[in-house]
Motif scaffolding. Sequence first.
Motif, PDB file in Angstrom:
ATOM      1  N   LEU A   1       0.302  -3.651  11.646  1.00 40.66           N
ATOM      2  CA  LEU A   1       1.230  -4.632  11.097  1.00 40.66           C
ATOM      3  C   LEU A   1       1.742  -4.191   9.724  1.00 40.66           C
ATOM      4  O   LEU A   1       2.931  -4.326   9.411  1.00 40.66           O
ATOM      5  N   ALA A   2       0.853  -3.639   8.907  1.00 41.43           N
ATOM      6  CA  ALA A   2       1.287  -3.152   7.594  1.00 41.43           C
ATOM      7  C   ALA A   2       2.256  -1.988   7.740  1.00 41.43           C
ATOM      8  O   ALA A   2       3.231  -1.871   6.964  1.00 41.43           O
ATOM      9  N   ALA A   3       2.034  -1.116   8.731  1.00 41.52           N
ATOM     10  CA  ALA A   3       2.953   0.007   8.948  1.00 41.52           C
ATOM     11  C   ALA A   3       4.329  -0.483   9.358  1.00 41.52           C
ATOM     12  O   ALA A   3       5.361   0.076   8.942  1.00 41.52           O
ATOM     13  N   VAL A   4       4.389  -1.534  10.169  1.00 38.27           N
ATOM     14  CA  VAL A   4       5.696  -2.099  10.575  1.00 38.27           C
ATOM     15  C   VAL A   4       6.414  -2.689   9.370  1.00 38.27           C
ATOM     16  O   VAL A   4       7.642  -2.582   9.241  1.00 38.27           O
ATOM     17  N   ILE A   5       5.664  -3.322   8.464  1.00 33.47           N
ATOM     18  CA  ILE A   5       6.288  -3.932   7.282  1.00 33.47           C
ATOM     19  C   ILE A   5       6.809  -2.853   6.330  1.00 33.47           C
ATOM     20  O   ILE A   5       7.917  -2.950   5.798  1.00 33.47           O
ATOM     21  N   VAL A   6       6.017  -1.823   6.128  1.00 35.93           N
ATOM     22  CA  VAL A   6       6.428  -0.772   5.186  1.00 35.93           C
ATOM     23  C   VAL A   6       7.549   0.075   5.773  1.00 35.93           C
ATOM     24  O   VAL A   6       8.525   0.421   5.079  1.00 35.93           O
ATOM     25  N   PHE A   7       7.428   0.421   7.058  1.00 34.24           N
ATOM     26  CA  PHE A   7       8.445   1.247   7.724  1.00 34.24           C
ATOM     27  C   PHE A   7       9.053   0.425   8.866  1.00 34.24           C
ATOM     28  O   PHE A   7       8.497   0.385   9.966  1.00 34.24           O
ATOM     29  N   PRO A   8      10.179  -0.252   8.633  1.00 37.64           N
ATOM     30  CA  PRO A   8      10.765  -1.122   9.655  1.00 37.64           C
ATOM     31  C   PRO A   8      11.106  -0.387  10.953  1.00 37.64           C
ATOM     32  O   PRO A   8      11.123  -0.998  12.027  1.00 37.64           O
TER      33      PRO A   8
ATOM     34  N   ILE B   1       3.633  -5.577   0.099  1.00 35.89           N
ATOM     35  CA  ILE B   1       3.358  -6.581   1.131  1.00 35.89           C
ATOM     36  C   ILE B   1       2.428  -6.001   2.199  1.00 35.89           C
ATOM     37  O   ILE B   1       1.492  -6.654   2.671  1.00 35.89           O
ATOM     38  N   GLY B   2       2.706  -4.734   2.571  1.00 30.49           N
ATOM     39  CA  GLY B   2       1.859  -4.098   3.575  1.00 30.49           C
ATOM     40  C   GLY B   2       0.417  -3.968   3.115  1.00 30.49           C
ATOM     41  O   GLY B   2      -0.527  -4.194   3.877  1.00 30.49           O
ATOM     42  N   VAL B   3       0.246  -3.582   1.833  1.00 28.29           N
ATOM     43  CA  VAL B   3      -1.111  -3.462   1.290  1.00 28.29           C
ATOM     44  C   VAL B   3      -1.807  -4.819   1.275  1.00 28.29           C
ATOM     45  O   VAL B   3      -2.998  -4.939   1.611  1.00 28.29           O
ATOM     46  N   ILE B   4      -1.038  -5.856   0.902  1.00 31.00           N
ATOM     47  CA  ILE B   4      -1.618  -7.208   0.890  1.00 31.00           C
ATOM     48  C   ILE B   4      -2.021  -7.645   2.292  1.00 31.00           C
ATOM     49  O   ILE B   4      -3.112  -8.194   2.511  1.00 31.00           O
ATOM     50  N   VAL B   5      -1.158  -7.368   3.278  1.00 31.71           N
ATOM     51  CA  VAL B   5      -1.475  -7.735   4.667  1.00 31.71           C
ATOM     52  C   VAL B   5      -2.718  -6.988   5.148  1.00 31.71           C
ATOM     53  O   VAL B   5      -3.611  -7.566   5.788  1.00 31.71           O
ATOM     54  N   LEU B   6      -2.784  -5.672   4.844  1.00 25.04           N
ATOM     55  CA  LEU B   6      -3.949  -4.892   5.258  1.00 25.04           C
ATOM     56  C   LEU B   6      -5.222  -5.414   4.597  1.00 25.04           C
ATOM     57  O   LEU B   6      -6.283  -5.506   5.241  1.00 25.04           O
TER      58      LEU B   6
END
Length: 321
Positions: A79-86, A29-34
């Motif tokens: 934003l991707a970092a927040v998704i990958v690492f809550p 998901i993070g990769v997709i968001v990035l």
Amino acid sequence: MDNISVSTATDKLEGMIQGAIALIPNLLIGVIVLAIFWLIARLVRKFIKRATRRSDASNVGSVLGRLAQGILIVLGFLLAAVIVFPNFNPADVLASLGIGGVAIGFAFKDILQNFLAGILILLTEPFKLDDQIVYNDIEGTVEHIQTRATIIRTYDGRKVVLPNGELFTNSVMVNTGYDKRRLEYDFGIGYGDDIAQAKEIILNVLSNNDDVLSEPSPEALVVDLAGSTINIRARWWIHPPRRADVVASMDWVLEKICIDLVAAGIDLPFPTQQILFHDQTEETDGDRSRQREGWPAKNNGENPKAFNLSRSVIRAAQTTE
């Protein structure tokens, strides 16, 4: 004891593997968001460049497009970092950047100064692309205005890179800042020549040149009574005021005026000087009230300075005639 250690290591390894597997969906998901933010950033940059391509702010649009693209990519990365690492907190990163920003600012002070100066030059536009400017002893045409430096092409085909900080904080002459430019040149005629006739010849030459503007009208003004000449200044306006036009106009005007003045019998004298040698053998040497500063003594009481001055004036008049 060894069995317990092996069991503990196995449990930790299994926990790490399970944690990594659990992160795979968030990672995807993070990769997709990035990727989405990166795509949006490119579209925004192209939109800004396209919107300003046909206007005078095309260079500003290019810089603003790059800035917008960078900001969007950074936001997408956070934003991707927040998704990958809550447990990740962007505020902590921003705080760390704020502390380190002071040190970075001091280390890259000149780079940041040139960057900010480049942005201000692009926004305020003291000069634009294709303008011809003069900075110190550098003169040429503006080819590129980058965020760090401005690229100048000199008239003899050389490339000069000028830091934007210097251009923004110092005086720069923009020769093409306006659509008209006044040129001038001093012509020296003899003291025995007709000043009115010389002025008329100069004005006739300027009036018969299609490249010389009729408004403002050309002028011929006496500006100096020099040692050997009466100096008449010719002033005229041209459009456009580019370097090639200036050189062509000066060449035509100077050649034509010189030919017409000589044809009319008006002298164009060269500088002359009179040198007096003092022999330093007279009794009055050192007496400032009686010393004649090189003028020969006269026994008949005549003022030697006035006598020699009158003879010099007569010789000068005869020479010019």
